[in-house]
Design a protein around this motif. Structure first.
Motif, PDB file in Angstrom:
ATOM      1  N   LEU A  73       0.841  -1.197   0.000  1.00  0.00           N
ATOM      2  CA  LEU A  73       0.000   0.000   0.000  1.00  0.00           C
ATOM      3  C   LEU A  73       0.874   1.243   0.000  1.00  0.00           C
ATOM      4  CD1 LEU A  73      -3.071   0.706   0.224  1.00  0.00           C
ATOM      5  CD2 LEU A  73      -2.657   1.091   2.661  1.00  0.00           C
ATOM      6  N   LEU A  84      -8.129   7.223   4.785  1.00  0.00           N
ATOM      7  CA  LEU A  84      -7.269   6.058   4.978  1.00  0.00           C
ATOM      8  C   LEU A  84      -8.002   4.981   5.790  1.00  0.00           C
ATOM      9  CD1 LEU A  84      -4.501   4.823   4.485  1.00  0.00           C
ATOM     10  CD2 LEU A  84      -3.662   5.996   6.526  1.00  0.00           C
ATOM     11  N   VAL A  90      -7.379  -0.944   3.101  1.00  0.00           N
ATOM     12  CA  VAL A  90      -6.945  -0.822   4.503  1.00  0.00           C
ATOM     13  C   VAL A  90      -7.871  -1.649   5.392  1.00  0.00           C
ATOM     14  CG1 VAL A  90      -6.549   0.816   6.396  1.00  0.00           C
ATOM     15  CG2 VAL A  90      -5.951   1.444   4.041  1.00  0.00           C
ATOM     16  N   TYR A  94      -5.224  -4.240   6.177  1.00  0.00           N
ATOM     17  CA  TYR A  94      -4.483  -3.540   7.245  1.00  0.00           C
ATOM     18  C   TYR A  94      -5.500  -3.097   8.313  1.00  0.00           C
ATOM     19  CZ  TYR A  94      -1.002  -3.336   3.475  1.00  0.00           C
ATOM     20  OH  TYR A  94      -0.130  -3.670   2.458  1.00  0.00           O
ATOM     21  N   SER A  98      -6.788   0.693  10.190  1.00  0.00           N
ATOM     22  CA  SER A  98      -8.116   1.309  10.131  1.00  0.00           C
ATOM     23  C   SER A  98      -8.653   1.516  11.552  1.00  0.00           C
ATOM     24  CB  SER A  98      -9.055   0.404   9.321  1.00  0.00           C
ATOM     25  OG  SER A  98     -10.354   0.917   9.359  1.00  0.00           O
TER      26      SER A  98
END
Ligand SMILES: Cc1cc2nc3c(=O)[nH]c(=O)nc-3n(C[C@H](O)[C@H](O)[C@H](O)COP(=O)(O)OP(=O)(O)OC[C@H]3O[C@@H](n4cnc5c(N)ncnc54)[C@H](O)[C@@H]3O)c2cc1C
Ligand code: SF4
Length: 332
Positions: A73, A84, A90, A94, A98
């Motif tokens: 990313l 984001l 995300v 990820y 977050s």
């Protein structure tokens, strides 16, 4: 607030050139980039930051959030924290990032705040933000009243005789766990800094918080692709459930195969003078079946060298429990 010059840069090179010109035209003049302004403008109003030149970097085209060819990313420096946190990649790959962003500040603040600004936000130590009190970080050599004073929220790891302030960023903790790299453009060229090396320990120069040089512009942050099937989480423990900084937090990401952990990383917030990660603590998890005993062993290693202050001894056990709970969630 003192008078300052405000310039609007059109592209990264113009921003860096404006920073260099402003600093050299007036010897010793201080220059700051303005992103969301949610830290900088606050500190200018309080008289903590007194820049002579402020360069608005909101129109540099650095706000993209993109999947890279290798599956990693790339996050632009001025990508807003809200964008984001809610980005589909995300949220899926990820998740701890977050969750970390959404656990911080408020919706309005996250809509304004940016990636680079978040990484460079300054401590919430009450003495740092009050110009009527001494503070080594604000005024080197003036002293650290927090050591004998209000230190309940402050650090237990990485402290020095000069400063015990906590790094307050939630986002940085998750990015650290995900091995983020910070990309910088400056007068002397481009460079890449592992996030683990961006923030400096306070030592006897707590006023120097990062390895960035004056005029260095963060352009973007990258994170490598995550292993298939990895699960991650961010657990933030605080005095109230929203709109509050962490007492202790942990970002944890774990992959499993055949009932054992094949990949494990975790980082801590609220306890260190910079976002905290200990490779040795992660290694003890590898090849082990998840469970409280091994999680607690990892926590002990991560917290080795903790030096509680007069009011924050509780953070040691709270951090142990936070690590154990975050790893349990990531392996459930
Ligand atoms: C009431 C309140 C509650 C908050 N709660 C939390 C919380 O719970 N958790 C949390 O993590 N944060 C929290 N925050 C902090 C918030 O996340 C930060 O203020 C925000 O992320 C900073 O981003 P910004 O874009 O507004 O930075 P700015 O204020 O614009 O900039 C901050 C610093 O970064 C520098 N900078 C910005 N961009 C660049 C760049 N590209 N290159 C080089 N230097 C740059 C600026 O010069 C400045 O020194 C809170 C803030 C407030 C006001
Ligand atoms: S802990 Fe650091 S920021 Fe707080 S008063 Fe001491 S020197 Fe200043």
């Amino acid at each position: 607030m003192q008078f300052f010059n405000l310039a609007h840069a059109a592209d990264p090179s113009a921003a860096i050139a404006a920073a260099a010109t402003s600093a050299t035209a007036q010897q010793g003049a201080s220059v700051r980039f303005l992103a969301g302004g949610t830290t900088l403008v606050d500190l200018m109003k309080l008289g903590v930051e007194l820049p002579d030149h402020v360069i608005d970097i909101n129109h540099l085209g650095l706000d993209a959030i993109e999947r890279e060819a290798d599956g990693g990313l790339r996050v632009g420096a001025t990508a807003r924290n809200s964008d984001l946190a809610h980005h589909p990649v995300v949220r899926s790959d990820y998740a701890a990032l977050s969750q970390a962003i959404l656990a911080g500040a408020s919706t309005q603040l996250r809509n304004a705040a940016t990636t680079a600004g978040n990484l460079l936000q300054r401590t919430r130590c009450v003495y740092f933000r009050n110009v009527a009190t001494p503070c080594n970080k604000r005024e080197p050599g003036s002293g650290c009243p927090a050591i004998q004073g209000a230190n309940r929220m402050l650090a237990i790891l990485g402290t020095s005789e000069a400063c015990i302030a906590t790094n307050p960023s939630d986002m940085a903790v998750a990015m650290l766990a995900y091995d983020a790299t910070v990309h910088v453009q400056g007068v002397s060229g481009d460079r890449q800094i592992p996030l683990a090396e961006l923030h400096l320990p306070p030592g006897n120069r707590p006023d120097r918080e990062t390895v960035l040089e004056p005029g260095d512009l963060i352009t973007h942050v990258t994170m490598p692709p995550r292993p298939a099937g990895e699960r991650s989480t961010y657990l933030k423990l605080r005095d109230r459930v929203s709109y509050e900084f962490a007492l202790v937090s942990a970002a944890a990401a774990v992959s499993m195969a055949d009932g054992v952990m094949t990949g494990a990383c975790f980082a801590l917030g609220g306890v260190g003078t910079r976002p905290w990660r200990v490779a040795e603590a992660e290694r003890v998890l590898l090849g082990q079946a998840p469970g409280d005993e091994v999680f607690r062993r990892a926590a002990e290693i991560a917290l080795q060298g903790a030096r509680p202050q007069s009011q924050n001894g509780f953070k040691v056990e709270l951090a142990r429990r936070c690590i154990v709970a975050a790893l349990a969630r990531a392996t459930r």
